[in-house]
Design a protein around this motif. Structure first.
Motif, PDB file in Angstrom:
ATOM      1  N   UNK A   1     -23.705   4.810  12.295  1.00 15.47           N
ATOM      2  CA  UNK A   1     -22.425   4.996  12.968  1.00 15.47           C
ATOM      3  C   UNK A   1     -21.912   3.639  13.426  1.00 15.47           C
ATOM      4  N   UNK A   2     -20.599   3.531  13.528  1.00 16.20           N
ATOM      5  CA  UNK A   2     -19.958   2.288  13.944  1.00 16.20           C
ATOM      6  C   UNK A   2     -19.175   2.576  15.218  1.00 16.20           C
ATOM      7  N   UNK A   3     -19.299   1.654  16.170  1.00 23.60           N
ATOM      8  CA  UNK A   3     -18.597   1.807  17.451  1.00 23.60           C
ATOM      9  C   UNK A   3     -18.279   0.428  18.006  1.00 23.60           C
ATOM     10  N   UNK A   4     -17.340   0.360  18.974  1.00 25.08           N
ATOM     11  CA  UNK A   4     -17.082  -0.918  19.636  1.00 25.08           C
ATOM     12  C   UNK A   4     -18.335  -1.403  20.360  1.00 25.08           C
ATOM     13  N   UNK A   5     -18.551  -2.699  20.322  1.00 27.83           N
ATOM     14  CA  UNK A   5     -19.711  -3.290  21.000  1.00 27.83           C
ATOM     15  C   UNK A   5     -19.525  -3.227  22.508  1.00 27.83           C
ATOM     16  N   UNK A   6     -20.657  -3.142  23.190  1.00 26.09           N
ATOM     17  CA  UNK A   6     -20.707  -3.224  24.655  1.00 26.09           C
ATOM     18  C   UNK A   6     -21.479  -4.492  25.011  1.00 26.09           C
ATOM     19  N   UNK A   7     -21.314  -4.925  26.243  1.00 29.33           N
ATOM     20  CA  UNK A   7     -22.009  -6.136  26.687  1.00 29.33           C
ATOM     21  C   UNK A   7     -23.519  -6.007  26.524  1.00 29.33           C
ATOM     22  N   UNK A   8     -24.058  -4.812  26.743  1.00 31.03           N
ATOM     23  CA  UNK A   8     -25.508  -4.654  26.623  1.00 31.03           C
ATOM     24  C   UNK A   8     -25.995  -4.702  25.169  1.00 31.03           C
ATOM     25  N   UNK A   9     -25.081  -4.772  24.201  1.00 31.27           N
ATOM     26  CA  UNK A   9     -25.456  -4.957  22.791  1.00 31.27           C
ATOM     27  C   UNK A   9     -25.660  -6.430  22.445  1.00 31.27           C
ATOM     28  N   UNK A  10     -25.199  -7.330  23.321  1.00 28.32           N
ATOM     29  CA  UNK A  10     -25.224  -8.762  23.016  1.00 28.32           C
ATOM     30  C   UNK A  10     -26.612  -9.296  22.664  1.00 28.32           C
TER      31      UNK A  10
ATOM     32  N   UNK B   1     -28.582 -17.626  20.915  1.00 25.54           N
ATOM     33  CA  UNK B   1     -28.983 -16.777  22.036  1.00 25.54           C
ATOM     34  C   UNK B   1     -27.760 -15.982  22.493  1.00 25.54           C
ATOM     35  N   UNK B   2     -27.922 -15.214  23.547  1.00 21.82           N
ATOM     36  CA  UNK B   2     -26.839 -14.359  24.023  1.00 21.82           C
ATOM     37  C   UNK B   2     -25.625 -15.190  24.419  1.00 21.82           C
ATOM     38  N   UNK B   3     -25.838 -16.296  25.111  1.00 25.13           N
ATOM     39  CA  UNK B   3     -24.712 -17.136  25.537  1.00 25.13           C
ATOM     40  C   UNK B   3     -23.927 -17.652  24.337  1.00 25.13           C
ATOM     41  N   UNK B   4     -24.609 -18.101  23.297  1.00 23.06           N
ATOM     42  CA  UNK B   4     -23.928 -18.599  22.108  1.00 23.06           C
ATOM     43  C   UNK B   4     -23.203 -17.465  21.391  1.00 23.06           C
ATOM     44  N   UNK B   5     -23.860 -16.321  21.266  1.00 21.16           N
ATOM     45  CA  UNK B   5     -23.206 -15.170  20.638  1.00 21.16           C
ATOM     46  C   UNK B   5     -21.914 -14.813  21.364  1.00 21.16           C
ATOM     47  N   UNK B   6     -21.982 -14.723  22.688  1.00 20.62           N
ATOM     48  CA  UNK B   6     -20.792 -14.368  23.471  1.00 20.62           C
ATOM     49  C   UNK B   6     -19.703 -15.430  23.349  1.00 20.62           C
ATOM     50  N   UNK B   7     -20.092 -16.697  23.327  1.00 15.16           N
ATOM     51  CA  UNK B   7     -19.107 -17.775  23.185  1.00 15.16           C
ATOM     52  C   UNK B   7     -18.443 -17.728  21.809  1.00 15.16           C
TER      53      UNK B   7
ATOM     54  N   UNK C   1     -20.325  -2.654  16.304  1.00 14.79           N
ATOM     55  CA  UNK C   1     -21.744  -2.601  15.958  1.00 14.79           C
ATOM     56  C   UNK C   1     -22.014  -1.383  15.091  1.00 14.79           C
ATOM     57  N   UNK C   2     -23.002  -1.531  14.242  1.00 13.41           N
ATOM     58  CA  UNK C   2     -23.499  -0.425  13.432  1.00 13.41           C
ATOM     59  C   UNK C   2     -24.820   0.012  14.049  1.00 13.41           C
ATOM     60  N   UNK C   3     -24.942   1.315  14.267  1.00 16.42           N
ATOM     61  CA  UNK C   3     -26.158   1.875  14.868  1.00 16.42           C
ATOM     62  C   UNK C   3     -26.810   2.865  13.919  1.00 16.42           C
ATOM     63  N   UNK C   4     -28.118   2.852  13.919  1.00  9.67           N
ATOM     64  CA  UNK C   4     -28.905   3.859  13.208  1.00  9.67           C
ATOM     65  C   UNK C   4     -29.956   4.353  14.192  1.00  9.67           C
ATOM     66  N   UNK C   5     -29.957   5.640  14.410  1.00  9.08           N
ATOM     67  CA  UNK C   5     -30.916   6.265  15.337  1.00  9.08           C
ATOM     68  C   UNK C   5     -30.883   5.598  16.710  1.00  9.08           C
TER      69      UNK C   5
ATOM     70  N   UNK D   1     -30.143   2.530  17.507  1.00  7.79           N
ATOM     71  CA  UNK D   1     -30.495   1.103  17.518  1.00  7.79           C
ATOM     72  C   UNK D   1     -29.451   0.312  16.752  1.00  7.79           C
ATOM     73  N   UNK D   2     -28.973  -0.781  17.335  1.00  9.24           N
ATOM     74  CA  UNK D   2     -28.006  -1.637  16.662  1.00  9.24           C
ATOM     75  C   UNK D   2     -28.698  -2.321  15.485  1.00  9.24           C
ATOM     76  N   UNK D   3     -28.127  -2.122  14.281  1.00 10.03           N
ATOM     77  CA  UNK D   3     -28.709  -2.690  13.069  1.00 10.03           C
ATOM     78  C   UNK D   3     -27.790  -3.708  12.399  1.00 10.03           C
ATOM     79  N   UNK D   4     -26.591  -3.881  12.954  1.00  9.64           N
ATOM     80  CA  UNK D   4     -25.659  -4.852  12.406  1.00  9.64           C
ATOM     81  C   UNK D   4     -24.415  -4.927  13.271  1.00  9.64           C
ATOM     82  N   UNK D   5     -23.587  -5.919  12.997  1.00 10.84           N
ATOM     83  CA  UNK D   5     -22.330  -6.043  13.727  1.00 10.84           C
ATOM     84  C   UNK D   5     -21.322  -6.795  12.884  1.00 10.84           C
TER      85      UNK D   5
END
Length: 78
Positions: free
Chosen positions: A9-18, A41-47, A56-60, A62-66
Protein backbone atom coordinates in the motif's frame (compact mmCIF):
# COMPACT_ATOMS: atom_id res chain seq x y z
CA UNK A 1 -3.52 -12.81 -4.87
CA UNK A 2 -0.89 -15.48 -5.33
CA UNK A 3 0.56 -17.67 -2.65
CA UNK A 4 3.24 -15.88 -0.64
CA UNK A 5 2.50 -12.53 -2.28
CA UNK A 6 1.46 -9.67 -0.04
CA UNK A 7 -0.12 -6.39 -0.97
CA UNK A 8 1.83 -3.16 -0.97
CA UNK A 9 0.00 0.00 0.00
CA UNK A 10 1.09 3.58 -0.63
CA UNK A 11 0.40 6.46 1.72
CA UNK A 12 1.78 9.90 2.60
CA UNK A 13 4.89 9.70 4.76
CA UNK A 14 4.79 10.63 8.43
CA UNK A 15 7.66 11.99 10.49
CA UNK A 16 8.00 8.64 12.26
CA UNK A 17 8.77 7.03 8.86
CA UNK A 18 11.96 9.10 8.51
CA UNK A 19 14.32 6.59 10.20
CA UNK A 20 13.23 3.76 7.91
CA UNK A 21 13.30 6.00 4.82
CA UNK A 22 16.79 7.18 5.74
CA UNK A 23 17.94 3.57 5.99
CA UNK A 24 16.40 2.75 2.60
CA UNK A 25 18.08 5.81 1.03
CA UNK A 26 21.41 4.92 2.64
CA UNK A 27 21.30 1.34 1.34
CA UNK A 28 20.25 2.48 -2.13
CA UNK A 29 23.04 5.04 -2.25
CA UNK A 30 25.64 2.42 -1.27
CA UNK A 31 24.48 0.11 -4.07
CA UNK A 32 24.15 2.79 -6.74
CA UNK A 33 27.31 4.72 -5.89
CA UNK A 34 29.74 2.38 -4.10
CA UNK A 35 32.65 4.68 -4.95
CA UNK A 36 30.96 7.73 -3.35
CA UNK A 37 30.66 7.09 0.37
CA UNK A 38 28.20 9.06 2.44
CA UNK A 39 26.21 8.38 5.56
CA UNK A 40 22.50 9.03 5.16
CA UNK A 41 20.85 9.60 8.52
CA UNK A 42 17.46 10.99 9.51
CA UNK A 43 18.70 14.60 9.50
CA UNK A 44 20.09 14.26 5.97
CA UNK A 45 16.95 12.50 4.74
CA UNK A 46 14.74 15.26 6.15
CA UNK A 47 16.98 17.99 4.71
CA UNK A 48 17.05 16.40 1.25
CA UNK A 49 13.28 15.93 1.14
CA UNK A 50 12.29 19.28 2.66
CA UNK A 51 9.47 20.81 0.63
CA UNK A 52 8.90 17.56 -1.24
CA UNK A 53 5.88 15.30 -1.29
CA UNK A 54 7.03 12.00 0.20
CA UNK A 55 5.05 8.80 -0.21
CA UNK A 56 5.92 5.49 1.41
CA UNK A 57 5.18 1.97 0.29
CA UNK A 58 4.20 -0.43 3.07
CA UNK A 59 3.97 -4.20 3.16
CA UNK A 60 2.51 -5.83 6.25
CA UNK A 61 2.83 -2.54 8.17
CA UNK A 62 6.53 -2.06 7.36
CA UNK A 63 7.89 0.68 5.11
CA UNK A 64 9.63 -1.03 2.19
CA UNK A 65 10.20 1.95 -0.09
CA UNK A 66 9.51 5.62 -0.66
CA UNK A 67 9.32 8.28 -3.34
CA UNK A 68 10.08 11.97 -2.89
CA UNK A 69 8.61 14.36 -5.44
CA UNK A 70 9.28 18.10 -5.79
CA UNK A 71 6.05 19.53 -7.32
CA UNK A 72 7.30 23.01 -8.39
CA UNK A 73 9.67 21.38 -10.89
CA UNK A 74 7.77 18.10 -11.52
CA UNK A 75 10.90 16.34 -10.27
CA UNK A 76 11.02 12.85 -8.79
CA UNK A 77 13.99 13.31 -6.48
CA UNK A 78 14.30 10.00 -4.68
Amino acid sequence: KGRGVSQVSVRPARLDDAPRCAKILHEGWKRAFPHMRRKVDVALFLAETEGETVLVAERRGRVVGFAAFYPPEDFLHH
